[in-house]
Design a protein around this motif. Structure first.
Motif, PDB file in Angstrom:
ATOM      1  N   HIS A  13      -9.253   3.113  -6.545  1.00  0.00           N
ATOM      2  CA  HIS A  13     -10.046   2.560  -7.552  1.00  0.00           C
ATOM      3  C   HIS A  13     -11.118   3.143  -5.808  1.00  0.00           C
ATOM      4  CE1 HIS A  13     -12.039  -1.150  -8.653  1.00  0.00           C
ATOM      5  NE2 HIS A  13     -11.782  -0.637  -9.830  1.00  0.00           N
ATOM      6  N   GLU A  14     -12.375   2.643  -6.862  1.00  0.00           N
ATOM      7  CA  GLU A  14     -13.653   2.748  -6.426  1.00  0.00           C
ATOM      8  C   GLU A  14     -13.729   1.388  -4.626  1.00  0.00           C
ATOM      9  OE1 GLU A  14     -17.059   2.525  -8.056  1.00  0.00           O
ATOM     10  OE2 GLU A  14     -16.292   0.743  -9.658  1.00  0.00           O
ATOM     11  N   ARG A  15     -13.118   0.532  -5.255  1.00  0.00           N
ATOM     12  CA  ARG A  15     -13.349  -0.942  -4.685  1.00  0.00           C
ATOM     13  C   ARG A  15     -12.129  -0.857  -3.849  1.00  0.00           C
ATOM     14  NH1 ARG A  15     -16.827  -5.221  -6.354  1.00  0.00           N
ATOM     15  NH2 ARG A  15     -15.613  -6.009  -3.612  1.00  0.00           N
ATOM     16  N   LEU A  16     -10.273  -0.131  -4.046  1.00  0.00           N
ATOM     17  CA  LEU A  16      -9.361  -0.973  -3.782  1.00  0.00           C
ATOM     18  C   LEU A  16      -8.815   0.328  -2.877  1.00  0.00           C
ATOM     19  CD1 LEU A  16      -7.205  -2.854  -6.440  1.00  0.00           C
ATOM     20  CD2 LEU A  16      -9.489  -3.564  -4.862  1.00  0.00           C
ATOM     21  N   GLY A  17      -9.377   1.362  -2.934  1.00  0.00           N
ATOM     22  CA  GLY A  17      -8.859   2.604  -2.535  1.00  0.00           C
ATOM     23  C   GLY A  17      -7.317   3.212  -3.050  1.00  0.00           C
ATOM     24  N   LEU A  18      -6.257   3.284  -2.810  1.00  0.00           N
ATOM     25  CA  LEU A  18      -4.815   3.821  -3.498  1.00  0.00           C
ATOM     26  C   LEU A  18      -4.322   2.572  -3.047  1.00  0.00           C
ATOM     27  CD1 LEU A  18      -3.503   6.668  -4.306  1.00  0.00           C
ATOM     28  CD2 LEU A  18      -3.216   6.642  -1.867  1.00  0.00           C
ATOM     29  N   THR A  19      -3.747   2.381  -4.556  1.00  0.00           N
ATOM     30  CA  THR A  19      -2.830   0.997  -4.955  1.00  0.00           C
ATOM     31  C   THR A  19      -1.301   1.575  -5.214  1.00  0.00           C
ATOM     32  OG1 THR A  19      -2.832  -0.616  -5.129  1.00  0.00           O
ATOM     33  CG2 THR A  19      -4.242   0.017  -5.817  1.00  0.00           C
ATOM     34  N   PHE A  20      -0.179   1.192  -5.104  1.00  0.00           N
ATOM     35  CA  PHE A  20       1.025   1.141  -5.663  1.00  0.00           C
ATOM     36  C   PHE A  20       1.571   0.227  -6.237  1.00  0.00           C
ATOM     37  CE2 PHE A  20      -0.224   4.274  -2.013  1.00  0.00           C
ATOM     38  CZ  PHE A  20       0.365   5.710  -2.746  1.00  0.00           C
ATOM     39  N   PHE A  21       2.571   0.742  -6.830  1.00  0.00           N
ATOM     40  CA  PHE A  21       3.602  -1.102  -7.411  1.00  0.00           C
ATOM     41  C   PHE A  21       4.400   0.218  -8.123  1.00  0.00           C
ATOM     42  CE2 PHE A  21       0.086   0.807 -10.660  1.00  0.00           C
ATOM     43  CZ  PHE A  21       1.129   1.200 -11.374  1.00  0.00           C
ATOM     44  N   GLU A  22       6.138  -0.315  -8.392  1.00  0.00           N
ATOM     45  CA  GLU A  22       6.991  -0.005  -8.444  1.00  0.00           C
ATOM     46  C   GLU A  22       7.620  -1.378  -7.873  1.00  0.00           C
ATOM     47  OE1 GLU A  22       8.681   2.971  -5.290  1.00  0.00           O
ATOM     48  OE2 GLU A  22       6.755   2.454  -4.391  1.00  0.00           O
ATOM     49  N   PRO A  23       9.340  -0.670  -9.679  1.00  0.00           N
ATOM     50  CA  PRO A  23       9.729  -1.951  -9.457  1.00  0.00           C
ATOM     51  C   PRO A  23      11.660  -1.955  -8.152  1.00  0.00           C
ATOM     52  CG  PRO A  23      10.135  -0.834 -11.271  1.00  0.00           C
ATOM     53  CD  PRO A  23       9.356   0.369  -9.983  1.00  0.00           C
TER      54      PRO A  23
END
Length: 433
Positions: free
Chosen positions: A149-159
Motif C-alpha cells: 500500500h502507498e501509505r503502509l508499505g508491505l503489511t501481512f495478516f495470518e491466523p
C-alpha cells in the motif's frame, strides 16, 4: 468509511480518518506461543481478533474493512475494494491424495476463496495498493494475505492457529509490517539492518526516472502444479488445498502486479507472469522424507516420483515440505534458459518449506525465490543492498534472489534486481508465446 468493528489490540491509532478502538489483549499465553513458534521470524506483531462474519459479508459485497500494520507496526484500519479471483484452471475440480507409488484418491477441491484486495491494476497512474487474501477454512474463521500500500508499505495478516497448530483460537490473527521482519542472519562483520519500507520512504515524490521507464513489459502466462508432502498435509488436513493457495496467491500478486511496476533503473527489462494452477496434489502416506535438499530434488525430479499432473517443459512444479530441510528453506532443480524452464526438460521442479511456525513472509519469499530460479533468476545477479522504485516510494534491501549467505527469507525485500529482471524476461520471451 465503515464503522470500526470488533478488534482486540493494545493501542489506538488512526489513518485515513478511520479509527481503531483498543480492547482487552488476547491471553498472553497465546502471544507467547506465537512468538515461540516464529522464533524471531517476525519480531514485532499484534494479535487481532477479526470479526470474520463482517469480513466475509464485505468480501461478498466487494468492500472490506481490514486492520493492518503501518511501518511502525501500529495497527490501523483500512476500507479496501475486494474481488474474488480464480487461481485454478478451468475444469480443475479435483485434488489428488496420494497414498503410494501409483495409488491415488481423487477428492473434490473446496470452492476457491481467493481474493485481490486494494487497487490491483498494471498502470502506475491508478495503483495505490494491491494484495491477496485467502480464506483458509470452510468455517471461515481464518484468513491470510498481504497488502502493498502507498501509505503502509508491505503489511501481512495470518491466523494464529496456522502458526501454532490446532483450532483453539478462531478469529485470532497476527498483523505485522515488513519492518517487523528483521535480519536474523548475518555474514561476519555485517551489521543488522531492518529491510523494507520506513516512514521516510512513504513521503518520497514520484521519481522522474519512473515516469520515463522505456522498457516494454513482457506479460506471459503458464501453469503450475502445487504439491505437498505428508507432514505438510498433516499440519491441518482440512485446509491443505487453501494453504497451498494462500502462498501461491501472494506470489501471483508479486509476479503479476508488483514486479511489472518496479525498476532499479529506467532501462531494465520488465516482466510480468500470470501463473495458473494446473493441478493440486498431496501425499497422505509415502512420499519424500529426506532432509537433504539435493536428495529431495533428486526424488521429485525422478520420473518415478509419480506426479499425477505432469508438467510440460514450460510449466512448473512446486512441492510444499512440512518438515525442516537441513540448511535450506527451499531448492530448485535448475535455472531457466532459452531452451526451456529449468535448463530443459525435467528441471522445472522446486520445493520450499511450508511448515507451521513460519510466517507467510517466509513462505512466499521462498516460493518466489525458487520459482524465480526456474524462470532464469540467479543468486549472483541478486543484490544484497539495493532499491527498486515502486510507484511513489523505493523498496530497499536485499532482493529476492541472492543466495542463503545473504540472509534468510525475512531479510528479503519484494523485488528482483535489474539483472535478474533481464534474465527472467529473456527466458519468458524465448520460451512462452
Amino acid at each position: 468509511m465503515m464503522q470500526a468493528r470488533r478488534i482486540c489490540l493494545a493501542l489506538t491509532v488512526s489513518i485515513l480518518a478511520v479509527s481503531v478502538s483498543a480492547c482487552e489483549r488476547p491471553q498472553e499465553g497465546v502471544r507467547d506461543q506465537v512468538a515461540e513458534a516464529l522464533r524471531g521470524d517476525v519480531t514485532r506483531f499484534e494479535i487481532v481478533e477479526l470479526d470474520m462474519e463482517a469480513l466475509v459479508q464485505g468480501l461478498e459485497t466487494g468492500t472490506i474493512v481490514l486492520p493492518l500494520a503501518d511501518p511502525e507496526n501500529q495497527i490501523v484500519e483500512l476500507e479496501l475494494p475486494a474481488q474474488q479471483v480464480q487461481l485454478r484452471a478451468d475444469g480443475l475440480v479435483e485434488g489428488a491424495l496420494r497414498t503410494g507409488a501409483e495409488e491415488v484418491d481423487r477428492v473434490a477441491l473446496p470452492p476457491e476463496q481467493n481474493y485481490r484486495i486494494g487497487q490491483c491494476v498494471r498502470t502506475r497512474e491508478q495503483f495505490s495498493g494491491c494484495g491477496s487474501l485467502t480464506i483458509l477454512d470452510e468455517g471461515r474463521t481464518m484468513v491470510g494475505g498481504i497488502l502493498v500500500h502507498e501509505r503502509l508499505g508491505l503489511t501481512f495478516f495470518e491466523p494464529v492457529d496456522m502458526i501454532i497448530g490446532g483450532r483453539q483460537n478462531p478469529g485470532l490473527h497476527i498483523i505485522y509490517n515488513v519492518t517487523g521482519t528483521e535480519v536474523t542472519e548475518f555474514g561476519e562483520g555485517e551489521e543488522p539492518e531492518v529491510v523494507g519500507l520506513g516512514p521516510a520512504d512513504m513521503s518520497r515524490p514520484i521519481p522522474a526516472r519512473l515516469a520515463s521507464l522505456s522498457a516494454e513489459t513482457a506479460f506471459k502466462e503458464t501453469s503450475i502444479v502445487l504439491d505437498g508432502d505428508v507432514e505438510f498435509y498433516e499440519i491441518d488436513k482440512s485446509t491443505v488445498w487453501s494453504r497451498q493457495e494462500e502462498v501461491f496467491n501472494t506470489v501471483s500478486v508479486v509476479y503479476g502486479f508488483l514486479e511489472p511496476l518496479s525498476a532499479e533503473s529506467p532501462n531494465n527489462s520488465n516482466w510480468g507472469l500470470d501463473l495458473e494452477i494446473k493441478g493440486q496434489e498431496v501425499w497422505v502416506s509415502g512420499g519424500p522424507t529426506t532432509t537433504d535438499g539435493d536428495d529431495l530434488i533428486a526424488e521429485i525430479t525422478d520420473p518415478n516420483y509419480f506426479l499425477l499432473n505432469p508438467v510440460a517443459d514450460t510449466e512448473v512444479h512446486y512441492l510444499f515440505v512440512g518438515y525442516n530441510v537441513a540448511g535450506l528453506y527451499g531448492k530448485a532443480a535448475g535455472i531457466g534458459n532459452s531452451s526451456g524452464f529449468g535448463s530443459g526438460a525435467g528441471k522445472n521442479h522446486a520445493f520450499g518449506e511450508g511448515r507451521s511456525g513460519q510466517s507467510l513472509k517466509t513462505r512466499w519469499i521462498v516460493m518466489a525465490h525458487e520459482v524465480g530460479h526456474l524462470l532464469g533468476g540467479t543468486h549472483g545477479d541478486g543484490v544484497t543492498d539495493g532499491c527498486t522504485t515502486f510507484i511513489i516510494w523505493d523498496i530497499c534491501g536485499i532482493s529476492i534472489m541472492p543466495g542463503g549467505g545473504a540472509g534468510g527469507p525475512t531479510t528479503r525485500a519484494p523485488f528482483f534486481s535489474d539483472a535478474n529482471d533481464g534474465n527472467i524476461a529473456g527466458v519468458l520471451n524465448s520460451v512462452l508465446p
